[in-house]
Write a protein that holds these residues in place. Structure first.
Motif, mmCIF file in Angstrom:
data_model
loop_
_atom_site.group_PDB
_atom_site.id
_atom_site.type_symbol
_atom_site.label_atom_id
_atom_site.label_comp_id
_atom_site.label_asym_id
_atom_site.label_seq_id
_atom_site.Cartn_x
_atom_site.Cartn_y
_atom_site.Cartn_z
ATOM 1 N N LYS A 294 29.918 11.238 -14.291
ATOM 2 C CA LYS A 294 30.697 11.527 -15.511
ATOM 3 C C LYS A 294 30.474 12.962 -15.989
ATOM 4 O O LYS A 294 30.727 13.273 -17.158
ATOM 5 N N LEU A 295 29.974 13.806 -15.092
ATOM 6 C CA LEU A 295 29.576 15.166 -15.486
ATOM 7 C C LEU A 295 30.682 15.908 -16.251
ATOM 8 O O LEU A 295 30.460 16.447 -17.334
ATOM 9 N N ASP A 296 31.895 15.903 -15.699
ATOM 10 C CA ASP A 296 32.955 16.696 -16.328
ATOM 11 C C ASP A 296 33.341 16.151 -17.695
ATOM 12 O O ASP A 296 33.550 16.905 -18.640
ATOM 13 N N PHE A 297 33.438 14.814 -17.794
ATOM 14 C CA PHE A 297 33.811 14.214 -19.089
ATOM 15 C C PHE A 297 32.749 14.494 -20.144
ATOM 16 O O PHE A 297 33.058 14.828 -21.285
ATOM 17 N N LEU A 298 31.489 14.338 -19.743
ATOM 18 C CA LEU A 298 30.400 14.587 -20.706
ATOM 19 C C LEU A 298 30.368 16.063 -21.120
ATOM 20 O O LEU A 298 30.165 16.388 -22.290
ATOM 21 N N GLY A 299 30.586 16.935 -20.157
ATOM 22 C CA GLY A 299 30.615 18.377 -20.454
ATOM 23 C C GLY A 299 31.732 18.699 -21.439
ATOM 24 O O GLY A 299 31.555 19.485 -22.373
ATOM 25 N N ARG A 300 32.890 18.056 -21.249
ATOM 26 C CA ARG A 300 34.028 18.263 -22.168
ATOM 27 C C ARG A 300 33.680 17.770 -23.563
ATOM 28 O O ARG A 300 34.010 18.400 -24.561
ATOM 29 N N LEU A 301 33.024 16.614 -23.597
ATOM 30 C CA LEU A 301 32.642 16.056 -24.903
ATOM 31 C C LEU A 301 31.688 17.007 -25.637
ATOM 32 O O LEU A 301 31.813 17.237 -26.846
ATOM 33 N N LEU A 302 30.751 17.558 -24.896
ATOM 34 C CA LEU A 302 29.792 18.485 -25.504
ATOM 35 C C LEU A 302 30.505 19.687 -26.104
ATOM 36 O O LEU A 302 30.198 20.137 -27.206
ATOM 37 N N SER A 303 31.473 20.184 -25.338
ATOM 38 C CA SER A 303 32.225 21.335 -25.780
ATOM 39 C C SER A 303 33.051 20.980 -27.029
ATOM 40 O O SER A 303 33.099 21.745 -27.995
ATOM 41 N N LEU A 304 33.644 19.787 -27.000
ATOM 42 C CA LEU A 304 34.489 19.343 -28.112
ATOM 43 C C LEU A 304 33.686 19.108 -29.386
ATOM 44 O O LEU A 304 34.071 19.533 -30.473
ATOM 45 N N GLU A 305 32.567 18.418 -29.269
ATOM 46 C CA GLU A 305 31.845 17.991 -30.474
ATOM 47 C C GLU A 305 30.819 19.027 -30.968
ATOM 48 O O GLU A 305 30.638 19.194 -32.161
ATOM 49 N N MET A 306 30.155 19.705 -30.017
ATOM 50 C CA MET A 306 29.164 20.715 -30.439
ATOM 51 C C MET A 306 29.826 22.079 -30.641
ATOM 52 O O MET A 306 29.430 22.830 -31.507
ATOM 53 N N GLY A 307 30.802 22.403 -29.795
ATOM 54 C CA GLY A 307 31.514 23.675 -29.941
ATOM 55 C C GLY A 307 31.146 24.724 -28.916
ATOM 56 O O GLY A 307 31.676 25.823 -28.925
ATOM 57 N N LYS A 308 30.230 24.397 -27.962
ATOM 58 C CA LYS A 308 29.889 25.402 -26.950
ATOM 59 C C LYS A 308 31.003 25.460 -25.900
ATOM 60 O O LYS A 308 31.745 24.472 -25.733
ATOM 61 N N LEU B 248 33.324 33.015 -26.656
ATOM 62 C CA LEU B 248 32.638 32.716 -27.921
ATOM 63 C C LEU B 248 33.395 31.621 -28.659
ATOM 64 O O LEU B 248 34.512 31.843 -29.155
ATOM 65 N N GLY B 249 32.777 30.444 -28.719
ATOM 66 C CA GLY B 249 33.372 29.331 -29.454
ATOM 67 C C GLY B 249 32.980 29.403 -30.922
ATOM 68 O O GLY B 249 32.408 30.389 -31.388
ATOM 69 N N PRO B 250 33.281 28.338 -31.662
ATOM 70 C CA PRO B 250 32.963 28.338 -33.092
ATOM 71 C C PRO B 250 31.495 28.044 -33.351
ATOM 72 O O PRO B 250 30.796 27.514 -32.488
ATOM 73 N N LEU B 251 31.052 28.351 -34.577
ATOM 74 C CA LEU B 251 29.771 27.808 -35.020
ATOM 75 C C LEU B 251 29.971 26.308 -35.227
ATOM 76 O O LEU B 251 31.100 25.820 -35.303
ATOM 77 N N HIS B 252 28.865 25.598 -35.356
ATOM 78 C CA HIS B 252 28.961 24.133 -35.303
ATOM 79 C C HIS B 252 29.617 23.509 -36.548
ATOM 80 O O HIS B 252 30.378 22.555 -36.438
ATOM 81 N N THR B 253 29.307 24.033 -37.722
ATOM 82 C CA THR B 253 29.837 23.416 -38.956
ATOM 83 C C THR B 253 30.335 24.490 -39.925
ATOM 84 O O THR B 253 29.919 25.659 -39.826
ATOM 85 N N PRO B 254 31.153 24.079 -40.911
ATOM 86 C CA PRO B 254 31.556 25.046 -41.948
ATOM 87 C C PRO B 254 30.342 25.619 -42.664
ATOM 88 O O PRO B 254 30.338 26.785 -43.069
ATOM 89 N N GLU B 255 29.279 24.828 -42.788
ATOM 90 C CA GLU B 255 28.057 25.308 -43.444
ATOM 91 C C GLU B 255 27.418 26.456 -42.632
ATOM 92 O O GLU B 255 26.928 27.433 -43.196
ATOM 93 N N SER B 256 27.451 26.313 -41.294
ATOM 94 C CA SER B 256 26.901 27.394 -40.445
ATOM 95 C C SER B 256 27.684 28.685 -40.672
ATOM 96 O O SER B 256 27.106 29.783 -40.662
ATOM 97 N N LYS B 257 29.010 28.541 -40.845
ATOM 98 C CA LYS B 257 29.846 29.734 -41.066
ATOM 99 C C LYS B 257 29.470 30.387 -42.404
ATOM 100 O O LYS B 257 29.362 31.605 -42.499
ATOM 101 N N LYS B 258 29.250 29.536 -43.426
ATOM 102 C CA LYS B 258 28.844 30.076 -44.742
ATOM 103 C C LYS B 258 27.484 30.763 -44.631
ATOM 104 O O LYS B 258 27.265 31.826 -45.210
ATOM 105 N N ASN B 259 26.558 30.161 -43.868
ATOM 106 C CA ASN B 259 25.230 30.777 -43.679
ATOM 107 C C ASN B 259 25.342 32.141 -43.023
ATOM 108 O O ASN B 259 24.603 33.063 -43.349
ATOM 109 N N PHE B 260 26.275 32.253 -42.073
ATOM 110 C CA PHE B 260 26.520 33.544 -41.412
ATOM 111 C C PHE B 260 26.963 34.573 -42.455
ATOM 112 O O PHE B 260 26.411 35.674 -42.533
ATOM 113 N N GLU B 261 27.939 34.183 -43.289
ATOM 114 C CA GLU B 261 28.470 35.129 -44.280
ATOM 115 C C GLU B 261 27.390 35.534 -45.289
ATOM 116 O O GLU B 261 27.245 36.706 -45.631
ATOM 117 N N LYS B 262 26.610 34.525 -45.714
ATOM 118 C CA LYS B 262 25.510 34.809 -46.653
ATOM 119 C C LYS B 262 24.498 35.740 -45.980
ATOM 120 O O LYS B 262 24.000 36.690 -46.563
#
Ligand code: NAD
Length: 512
Positions: free
Chosen positions: A98-112, A343-357
């Protein structure tokens, strides 16, 4: 099947291939899937739209899980180690299929990005392979005894139950480093993944559960729960869990350590990093610049081994920065599942706010933005890859800002560079780029880097599983994955055997 998943539901269809649906019970407890805790939605960091719903664990679910786990531990620790290795081999095979499916899930849910998602699952597969071999090498030793007809042995036995609490940024690799070893060592595993990556926790656990069920073993050998601090605290407090492996921030890790120590339990801590790359005047500049880009921007700066501090010899400072500024402008920011995205997104909107702060704090401490420095407008948690020119004395440089922000710092001598490398509270990873054997051996020696990972001419990230992974100081001191890390998952008994049945000398005592 996945239904009602917002605008891009087709994109999510593959999730049914790894046992996920729009509504998921998040806990594998006593060999059954259940959930009586809060219902949460897991979000896609690229657009913050829900992917699916998950029912987390309640404290009652936790208690049920631990009771079953205690029983399962008695069975599992008596299975011969090489047979346990065979079960881990089957888990590896299940992951491979299931390597490819799991890799896709990681990318989808974590954002890498997808390549990193697949790479992370591959790391767990590699850990399975490593653990299979290890299952035949959990060797003790025979020690010469000073007494006649006595023999001393060192035996390694399982601990019983190992608690594993993991962070969002490596939602399955960190499980692999711990669980593969813990299982072959004869322990049951109780895993709590990060609250924002529950689908990965469930998908991984389903594959493990299938293997256990197929082999008619108790499902509770691997107990997994979705949830947040409440379940994490329950694991930390639980006297039935002799070892708690915790991966996450130094702040939470310290609390967990104190709770576990207060009940005389053991912790294995993998906490924050603040990693530096040193580029000496004799370095291969192109190699260094490419490595820095990979180490600072990869996984959007959300690796524990991300390069956050770039220490440049004054004679190469301008040249390296020039190359980096050119390459940073070419970094493609976008959907992590799309080909070509770097470069994908940061994980959460909170991470984005932390970046700006964080950028505001950096500027207030004299930091000058050389490139980036802004969040990307629109949906999703995207930010620009950023380079900052700043003094190594600025307080902000001592902290881990979990985003693609790189501090450029200037030095004159090797000794000064090492001092700056070692001047932060954290001690995870470090690299030097040089051609000088003298620098190399000083760097890895007693007066060199104080980190757990000390590299030469490779970046701070990309550790191989064969070595022991972890860091010193505020990074927690734990070592996971390869080398002799397995010893932490077992208890050592020093056994003295009197095979001559000789009486000990007890002068003046009459035993009748
Ligand atoms: P975090 O500390 O917020 O959370 C980590 C885990 O702890 C999560 O599962 C969370 O639910 C749980 N938790 C939260 N409060 C708890 C409590 N009171 N008791 C018990 N558990 C609790 O960290 P994060 O934001 O998920 O991860 C990022 C951090 O992890 C960074 O600092 C990064 O450097 C570090 N990290 C380190 C390594 C390493 O090997 N050194 C690897 C990956 C990540």
């Amino acid at each position: 099947m996945i239904r009602e998943m917002g605008s891009s539901s087709k994109e999510y269809e593959f999730l049914s291939e790894i046992g996920l649906s729009s509504h998921n019970l998040g806990n594998y407890v006593g060999g059954k899937w259940l959930g009586n805790g809060p219902l949460v939605s897991t979000l896609n960091p690229a657009n913050n739209q829900p992917i699916a719903q998950v029912v987390e664990a309640s404290l009652e679910d936790y208690e049920q899980g631990l009771k079953a786990c205690e029983e399962a531990a008695k069975v599992w620790m008596q299975v011969p180690a090489p047979k346990r290795g065979d079960i881990v081999r089957q888990i590896g095979d299940a992951l491979r299929s299931k390597l490819d499916f799991l890799g896709r899930l990681l990318s989808l849910e974590m954002g890498k990005i997808l390549a990193e998602g697949i790479g992370e699952v591959q790391e767990v597969i590699d850990m399975c392979d490593f653990a299979v071999g290890l299952s035949r090498q959990l060797n003790g030793s025979v020690i010469p005894s000073e007494r006649p007809n006595h023999m001393m042995l060192e035996m390694w036995n399982p601990l019983g139950i190992v608690g594993v609490i993991t962070a969002f940024n490596f939602p399955c690799a960190v499980l692999g480093w711990n669980a593969c070893i813990a299982l072959v060592c004869g322990n049951c595993v109780v895993w709590k993944g990060a609250p924002t990556t529950p689908l990965i926790t469930i998908a991984m656990t389903k594959l493990v559960a299938e293997v256990l069920e197929k082999n008619h073993l108790p499902g509770a050998i691997f107990t997994a729960m979705c949830g947040g601090a409440e379940i994490g605290e329950a694991i930390a407090k639980d006297t039935r869990i002799p070892l708690v492996s915790f991966t996450g921030s130094s702040k939470v890790g310290l609390t967990v350590q104190q709770t576990v120590s207060a009940r005389s339990g053991k912790t294995l801590l993998e906490l924050s990093g603040n990693n530096a790359i040193i580029v000496m005047d004799d370095a291969d500049i192109q190699l260094a610049a490419r490595s820095v880009l990979f180490a600072a921007v990869g996984t959007a700066g959300q690796r524990c081994t991300t390069c956050r501090r770039l220490l440049l010899h004054e004679s190469v400072y301008d040249k390296v920065l020039e190359q980096l500024l050119t390459s940073y402008k070419q970094v493609k920011i976008g959907d992590p599942l799309e080909k070509g995205t770097l470069l994908g997104p940061l994980h959460t909107p909170e991470s984005k706010k932390n970046f700006e702060k964080g950028i505001e704090v950096i500027k207030s401490q004299g930091g000058k933005v050389l490139t980036g420095g802004k969040a990307v407008e629109g949906e999703g948690n995207f930010v620009e890859p950023t380079i900052i020119e700043i003094s190594s004395d600025a307080a902000v440089v001592k902290e881990e800002l979990f985003a693609p922000v790189l501090y450029a710092l200037k030095f004159k001598t090797f000794e000064e560079a090492v001092a700056i490398n070692n001047s932060v509270p954290q001690g995870l990873s470090s690299s030097i780029f040089t051609r000088s054997p003298e620098n190399i051996f000083k760097w890895i020696g007693p007066m060199g880097s104080d980190c757990g990972i000390v590299n030469v001419n490779i970046p701070t990230n990309g550790a191989e599983i064969g070595g022991a992974f972890g860091g010193e100081k505020a990074t927690g001191g734990g070592r996971e994955a390869g080398s002799d890390s397995w010893k932490q998952y077992m208890r050592r008994s020093t056994c003295t055997i009197n095979y001559g049945n000789e009486l000990p000398l007890a002068q003046g005592i009459n035993f009748g």
